[in-house]
Design an enzyme around this catalytic site. Structure first.
Site, PDB file in Angstrom:
ATOM      1  CB  ALA A  36       0.938  -0.128   4.787  1.00  0.00           C
ATOM      2  CG  ASN A  44      -1.765   2.498  11.370  1.00  0.00           C
ATOM      3  OD1 ASN A  44      -1.469   1.986  10.280  1.00  0.00           O
ATOM      4  ND2 ASN A  44      -2.351   1.821  12.328  1.00  0.00           N
ATOM      5  CG  HIS A  75      -5.061  -7.260   0.630  1.00  0.00           C
ATOM      6  ND1 HIS A  75      -5.126  -6.332  -0.388  1.00  0.00           N
ATOM      7  CD2 HIS A  75      -3.964  -6.947   1.362  1.00  0.00           C
ATOM      8  CE1 HIS A  75      -4.109  -5.492  -0.274  1.00  0.00           C
ATOM      9  NE2 HIS A  75      -3.391  -5.844   0.772  1.00  0.00           N
ATOM     10  CE1 TYR A 126      -8.910  -5.537   1.655  1.00  0.00           C
ATOM     11  CE2 TYR A 126      -7.177  -6.299   3.129  1.00  0.00           C
ATOM     12  CZ  TYR A 126      -7.638  -5.421   2.167  1.00  0.00           C
ATOM     13  OH  TYR A 126      -6.833  -4.417   1.721  1.00  0.00           O
ATOM     14  CD  GLU A 127      -8.386  -6.731  -2.693  1.00  0.00           C
ATOM     15  OE1 GLU A 127      -8.714  -6.255  -3.782  1.00  0.00           O
ATOM     16  OE2 GLU A 127      -7.205  -6.948  -2.377  1.00  0.00           O
ATOM     17  CG  MET A 159      -5.282  -6.485   7.174  1.00  0.00           C
ATOM     18  SD  MET A 159      -6.660  -5.448   6.671  1.00  0.00           S
ATOM     19  CE  MET A 159      -6.929  -4.481   8.169  1.00  0.00           C
ATOM     20  CB  SER A 160      -0.654  -8.096   2.782  1.00  0.00           C
ATOM     21  OG  SER A 160       0.385  -7.306   3.309  1.00  0.00           O
ATOM     22  CG  HIS A 172      -6.772   2.658   3.007  1.00  0.00           C
ATOM     23  ND1 HIS A 172      -5.795   1.693   3.167  1.00  0.00           N
ATOM     24  CD2 HIS A 172      -6.735   2.999   1.697  1.00  0.00           C
ATOM     25  CE1 HIS A 172      -5.200   1.467   2.006  1.00  0.00           C
ATOM     26  NE2 HIS A 172      -5.757   2.252   1.101  1.00  0.00           N
ATOM     27  CB  SER A 223      -0.866   0.068   1.265  1.00  0.00           C
ATOM     28  OG  SER A 223      -2.012  -0.690   1.111  1.00  0.00           O
ATOM     29  CG  HIS A 230      -2.922  -2.225  -3.291  1.00  0.00           C
ATOM     30  ND1 HIS A 230      -1.982  -3.179  -2.995  1.00  0.00           N
ATOM     31  CD2 HIS A 230      -3.315  -1.717  -2.113  1.00  0.00           C
ATOM     32  CE1 HIS A 230      -1.820  -3.244  -1.690  1.00  0.00           C
ATOM     33  NE2 HIS A 230      -2.626  -2.370  -1.125  1.00  0.00           N
TER      34      HIS A 230
HETATM   35  N1  HPA Z   1      -3.855  -2.957  11.245  1.00  0.00           N
HETATM   36  C1  HPA Z   1      -3.941  -3.849  10.238  1.00  0.00           C
HETATM   37  N2  HPA Z   1      -3.452  -3.624   9.027  1.00  0.00           N
HETATM   38  C2  HPA Z   1      -2.837  -2.438   8.811  1.00  0.00           C
HETATM   39  C3  HPA Z   1      -2.724  -1.471   9.819  1.00  0.00           C
HETATM   40  C4  HPA Z   1      -3.269  -1.755  11.102  1.00  0.00           C
HETATM   41  O1  HPA Z   1      -3.202  -0.954  12.054  1.00  0.00           O
HETATM   42  N3  HPA Z   1      -2.066  -0.421   9.273  1.00  0.00           N
HETATM   43  C5  HPA Z   1      -1.787  -0.745   7.986  1.00  0.00           C
HETATM   44  N4  HPA Z   1      -2.264  -1.975   7.702  1.00  0.00           N
END
Ligand code: HPA
Length: 280
Positions: free
Chosen positions: A117, A239, A87, A89-90, A215-216, A251, A34, A65
């Protein structure tokens, strides 16, 4: 997805790539997460292939992406970079999520660098930090190797003791030191998403030994290990994970931070690849 077996589907992608870039044999593979896709733009003599041109290659619906494969050179070294990934989740299956990484391995890359990320779980981390992944916790609830095993690709029970190549990690540390980058290190936790974690979940993940969450990445690392390709992982801490600060997770924040770190990230990754290429 076609009903052909996995090897035939990988080779169908390789055939399209061969047509677009005849004779191109990438030595290094990179998957850009990302907001981190800019690195691919630094490759020389690039040939870009939209994922939609590649049979069975899943296409991403997520903002940030791009969804293309870039074949190009870093100096004399042929490199293949994925700008964007899909991903679980998609709605893609574990096999689909990991298929692109398999294609890179099938093309013959000697080393795969995966980037993402991630949210910082470790209380010593700051937004914008880069973290070398030393190991992972697969808490996604799935594994891309579930199902019949193709012994021509790899073993039924691949060893994951050194999933993140220790020698390459040493190289990454040295490059970071030389470039004055305060590289963090830690364990990446993968969850399925797409909801971000609750503060209680983050406390749990910290107790379990996690330093960053996303998540990847993990499915890609598992199939690369399966295909005996060495891996390096780099997370951009976009973050602080849920509950650490008062700020709501979004996001937009993830993309914004990735964008801010782009320069440092691109420099570190480039120098790292130069060193790794000399060793593989
Ligand atoms: N949690 C899960 N996936 C993420 C995060 C997060 O805080 N930041 C970027 N991808």
């Amino acid at each position: 997805m076609s009903s052909q077996n996995l090897v035939a589907r990988l080779d169908a992608c390789a055939a399209v790539i061969e047509k677009r870039a005849p004779g191109f044999r990438p030595k290094l593979g990179i998957i850009l997460g990302s907001g981190l896709g800019a690195f691919a733009d630094s490759l020389e003599k690039p040939v870009s292939i939209d994922y939609r041109e590649l049979p069975d290659f899943p296409t991403s619906s997520v903002h940030g992406h791009a969804g293309r494969l870039v074949l190009g050179y870093r100096g004399a070294v042929p490199v293949v970079a994925m700008q964007g990934r899909v991903h679980f989740y998609e709605g893609y299956s574990p096999e689909q999520v990991s298929f692109p990484a398999r294609v890179l391995c099938r093309l013959g890359v000697k080393h795969l660098t995966v980037t993402n990320a991630a949210g910082g779980i470790n209380l010593g981390f700051q937004v914008g930090d880069l973290m070398a992944i030393t190991d992972h916790l697969n808490l996604s609830g799935y594994n891309p190797l579930v199902g019949p095993n193709d012994d021509t690709l790899g073993p039924r029970f691949p060893d994951m003791s050194n999933a993140y190549d220790p020698a390459a990690l040493e190289v990454l540390r040295a490059v970071a030191r030389a470039e004055g980058v305060n590289l963090r290190e830690g364990v990446y936790v993968s969850l399925s998403g797409p909801s971000y974690e609750t503060p209680a979940e983050i406390r749990m993940l910290r107790t379990l030994g996690g330093d960053a969450v996303g998540m990847s990445t993990v499915p890609e690392v598992i199939v690369a290990s399966h295909m005996n390709v060495k891996v390096t992982g780099i997370s951009c801490i976009t973050n602080l994970a849920a509950g650490i600060s008062k700020q709501k997770l979004s996001h937009a924040e993830v993309s914004e931070t990735a964008n801010l770190v782009k320069g440092t990230f691109t420099k570190l990754l480039g120098r790292f690849l130069d060193q790794v290429a000399a060793q593989v």
